[in-house]
Design a protein around this motif. Structure first.
Motif, PDB file in Angstrom:
ATOM      1  N   TYR A  78       0.826  -1.214   0.000  1.00  0.00           N
ATOM      2  CA  TYR A  78       0.000   0.000   0.000  1.00  0.00           C
ATOM      3  C   TYR A  78       0.862   1.266   0.000  1.00  0.00           C
ATOM      4  N   PRO A  79       1.745   1.426  -0.975  1.00  0.00           N
ATOM      5  CA  PRO A  79       2.690   2.549  -0.954  1.00  0.00           C
ATOM      6  C   PRO A  79       2.033   3.922  -0.994  1.00  0.00           C
ATOM      7  N   ARG A  80       0.819   4.027  -1.551  1.00  0.00           N
ATOM      8  CA  ARG A  80       0.161   5.329  -1.672  1.00  0.00           C
ATOM      9  C   ARG A  80      -0.782   5.625  -0.507  1.00  0.00           C
ATOM     10  N   THR A  81      -0.809   4.719   0.474  1.00  0.00           N
ATOM     11  CA  THR A  81      -1.713   4.885   1.614  1.00  0.00           C
ATOM     12  C   THR A  81      -1.035   5.651   2.740  1.00  0.00           C
ATOM     13  N   LYS A  82      -1.785   6.578   3.348  1.00  0.00           N
ATOM     14  CA  LYS A  82      -1.239   7.295   4.493  1.00  0.00           C
ATOM     15  C   LYS A  82      -1.159   6.366   5.701  1.00  0.00           C
ATOM     16  N   LEU A  83      -0.151   6.562   6.541  1.00  0.00           N
ATOM     17  CA  LEU A  83       0.009   5.733   7.731  1.00  0.00           C
ATOM     18  C   LEU A  83      -1.227   5.797   8.615  1.00  0.00           C
ATOM     19  N   LYS A  84      -1.826   6.969   8.726  1.00  0.00           N
ATOM     20  CA  LYS A  84      -3.013   7.137   9.574  1.00  0.00           C
ATOM     21  C   LYS A  84      -4.135   6.191   9.136  1.00  0.00           C
ATOM     22  N   GLU A 113       5.695   9.751  18.243  1.00  0.00           N
ATOM     23  CA  GLU A 113       6.450  10.935  18.637  1.00  0.00           C
ATOM     24  C   GLU A 113       7.910  10.589  18.925  1.00  0.00           C
ATOM     25  N   ARG A 114       8.112   9.469  19.609  1.00  0.00           N
ATOM     26  CA  ARG A 114       9.471   9.040  19.943  1.00  0.00           C
ATOM     27  C   ARG A 114      10.281   8.747  18.679  1.00  0.00           C
ATOM     28  N   PHE A 115       9.641   8.138  17.691  1.00  0.00           N
ATOM     29  CA  PHE A 115      10.314   7.782  16.451  1.00  0.00           C
ATOM     30  C   PHE A 115      10.296   8.906  15.414  1.00  0.00           C
ATOM     31  N   GLU A 116       9.641  10.023  15.758  1.00  0.00           N
ATOM     32  CA  GLU A 116       9.541  11.179  14.862  1.00  0.00           C
ATOM     33  C   GLU A 116       8.876  10.786  13.542  1.00  0.00           C
ATOM     34  N   ILE A 117       7.738  10.097  13.663  1.00  0.00           N
ATOM     35  CA  ILE A 117       6.983   9.642  12.499  1.00  0.00           C
ATOM     36  C   ILE A 117       5.729  10.501  12.342  1.00  0.00           C
ATOM     37  N   ASP A 118       5.526  11.007  11.153  1.00  0.00           N
ATOM     38  CA  ASP A 118       4.327  11.774  10.815  1.00  0.00           C
ATOM     39  C   ASP A 118       3.341  10.835  10.141  1.00  0.00           C
ATOM     40  N   ASP A 119       2.233  10.529  10.818  1.00  0.00           N
ATOM     41  CA  ASP A 119       1.316   9.537  10.251  1.00  0.00           C
ATOM     42  C   ASP A 119       0.428  10.107   9.142  1.00  0.00           C
ATOM     43  N   ASN A 120       0.661  11.358   8.764  1.00  0.00           N
ATOM     44  CA  ASN A 120      -0.005  11.899   7.584  1.00  0.00           C
ATOM     45  C   ASN A 120       0.798  11.598   6.313  1.00  0.00           C
ATOM     46  N   LYS A 121       1.985  11.055   6.474  1.00  0.00           N
ATOM     47  CA  LYS A 121       2.799  10.680   5.317  1.00  0.00           C
ATOM     48  C   LYS A 121       2.302   9.374   4.710  1.00  0.00           C
ATOM     49  N   LYS A 122       2.574   9.216   3.430  1.00  0.00           N
ATOM     50  CA  LYS A 122       2.269   7.962   2.753  1.00  0.00           C
ATOM     51  C   LYS A 122       3.426   6.985   2.942  1.00  0.00           C
ATOM     52  N   VAL A 123       3.126   5.710   2.811  1.00  0.00           N
ATOM     53  CA  VAL A 123       4.140   4.669   2.994  1.00  0.00           C
ATOM     54  C   VAL A 123       5.333   4.908   2.077  1.00  0.00           C
ATOM     55  N   LYS A 124       5.084   5.286   0.833  1.00  0.00           N
ATOM     56  CA  LYS A 124       6.177   5.466  -0.136  1.00  0.00           C
ATOM     57  C   LYS A 124       7.083   6.639   0.216  1.00  0.00           C
ATOM     58  N   GLU A 125       6.625   7.526   1.109  1.00  0.00           N
ATOM     59  CA  GLU A 125       7.412   8.693   1.491  1.00  0.00           C
ATOM     60  C   GLU A 125       8.379   8.397   2.641  1.00  0.00           C
ATOM     61  N   LEU A 126       8.307   7.187   3.183  1.00  0.00           N
ATOM     62  CA  LEU A 126       9.157   6.821   4.309  1.00  0.00           C
ATOM     63  C   LEU A 126      10.449   6.175   3.823  1.00  0.00           C
ATOM     64  N   VAL A 174      10.516   0.523   9.189  1.00  0.00           N
ATOM     65  CA  VAL A 174      10.747  -0.426  10.279  1.00  0.00           C
ATOM     66  C   VAL A 174      10.230   0.153  11.597  1.00  0.00           C
ATOM     67  N   LYS A 175      10.528   1.420  11.852  1.00  0.00           N
ATOM     68  CA  LYS A 175      10.083   2.051  13.089  1.00  0.00           C
ATOM     69  C   LYS A 175       8.556   2.069  13.176  1.00  0.00           C
ATOM     70  N   TYR A 176       7.905   2.355  12.060  1.00  0.00           N
ATOM     71  CA  TYR A 176       6.442   2.343  12.049  1.00  0.00           C
ATOM     72  C   TYR A 176       5.907   0.947  12.393  1.00  0.00           C
ATOM     73  N   SER A 177       6.482  -0.086  11.773  1.00  0.00           N
ATOM     74  CA  SER A 177       6.044  -1.463  12.044  1.00  0.00           C
ATOM     75  C   SER A 177       6.215  -1.819  13.519  1.00  0.00           C
ATOM     76  N   ILE A 178       7.317  -1.363  14.123  1.00  0.00           N
ATOM     77  CA  ILE A 178       7.561  -1.645  15.533  1.00  0.00           C
ATOM     78  C   ILE A 178       6.586  -0.872  16.408  1.00  0.00           C
ATOM     79  N   ALA A 179       6.268   0.361  16.021  1.00  0.00           N
ATOM     80  CA  ALA A 179       5.283   1.141  16.774  1.00  0.00           C
ATOM     81  C   ALA A 179       3.940   0.425  16.817  1.00  0.00           C
ATOM     82  N   VAL A 180       3.518  -0.117  15.688  1.00  0.00           N
ATOM     83  CA  VAL A 180       2.261  -0.861  15.637  1.00  0.00           C
ATOM     84  C   VAL A 180       2.344  -2.121  16.502  1.00  0.00           C
TER      85      VAL A 180
END
Length: 281
Positions: A87-93, A116-129, A135-141
């Protein structure tokens, strides 16, 4: 309580077979799971979650039997396998909004804190990471639904040293209450030097050894010497021997130290052990 209790796990593919794998991990510990590519680490981890369907064996996770309680097990286990690549075009949110519906104990404040700890903006799309941010997003989940057990398959391979160090602190925090555990598969053995309590080594689909980290390391000794010192008595006992113009180097079992009188000795790191074990073949 054992959070992982696996016995006689088998899975056969053309050209590869997972053979009678045993894994046992009590709560409150981190187990490093090591071996070269294709040794069976990922197959073992995915079998524990029934992503790969094992041919035989018994799997008990968090006190639940996989055959009967797969849904419950999935709610109590966090699984991370590298970064997300779908889902590269999907926003993390949006991706999180779908994902959290599958977990009965989703902890939204915990999730926000980790972003916040990982400095991840969940308004970004997967392809923008970057690879590391995925990896940090996957661990956060994985850490946001009150899982008691984390199964990590090469989670730090895309991260720089500073980011990896931050995650290792997080993993230590995760287990410090004595009720959580981590099975951590990685090629970056320096990470395990810092955080692992136990080491399980798999080779060609079989568990070679599983013990506490210190005992595992102390069971081997690095040796080196001159050509004249490489006698017929000692050479068969040297693991991963490397001969060169000035002499040789290799590794022996600690129990064979008496056979190696006169050689230079040193204590191996995990990386040394892995290199010599795999060099043997």
């Amino acid at each position: 309580m054992k959070l992982i209790d696996v016995h006689n796990l088998c899975k056969k593919y053309p050209g590869f077979e997972l053979k009678d794998v045993h894994l046992s991990l009590d709560e409150g510990y981190i187990m490093g799971f090591i071996g070269r590519n294709g040794a069976g680490k990922t197959t073992t981890i995915k079998s524990i979650l029934n992503i790969v369907h094992p041919d035989s064996g018994s799997i008990c996770i968090n006190g639940y039997v996989l055959e009967k309680d797969e849904l419950t097990i999935r709610n109590t286990v966090g699984f991370v396998s590298g970064g997300i690549d779908f889902y590269p075009r999907t926003k993390l949110k949006k991706l999180t909004g779908v994902t959290k519906r599958f977990y009965s104990e989703w902890d939204e404040p915990r999730y926000k804190s980790l972003l916040e700890r990982f400095e991840i903006d969940d308004n970004k799309k997967v392809k923008e990471l970057s690879a590391g941010m995925k990896v940090k997003y996957s661990i956060a989940v994985a850490l946001s639904h009150n899982a008691r057990l984390l199964l990590l398959d090469e989670p730090t391979s895309g991260l720089d040293p500073a980011a990896r160090d931050d995650l290792l602190y997080l993993f230590q925090e995760f287990i410090e209450d004595g009720k959580h555990s981590i099975l951590f598969s990685t090629h970056i053995t320096s990470d395990l030097e810092k955080c692992a309590d136990y080491i399980t080594y798999i080779k060609n689909g079989k568990i070679l050894v599983s013990s506490d980290k210190d005992s595992f390391k102390q069971s081997y000794i690095l040796v080196s010497g001159k050509k004249s010192q490489l006698t017929a008595d000692i050479e068969p006992h040297i693991i991963g021997i490397h001969k060169h113009d000035l002499g040789f180097e290799g590794m022996i079992h600690a129990e064979d130290k008496a056979l190696a009188g006169g050689l230079e000795f040193s204590q191996p790191a995990l990386d040394d052990i892995m290199v010599h074990i795999e060099r043997r073949s």
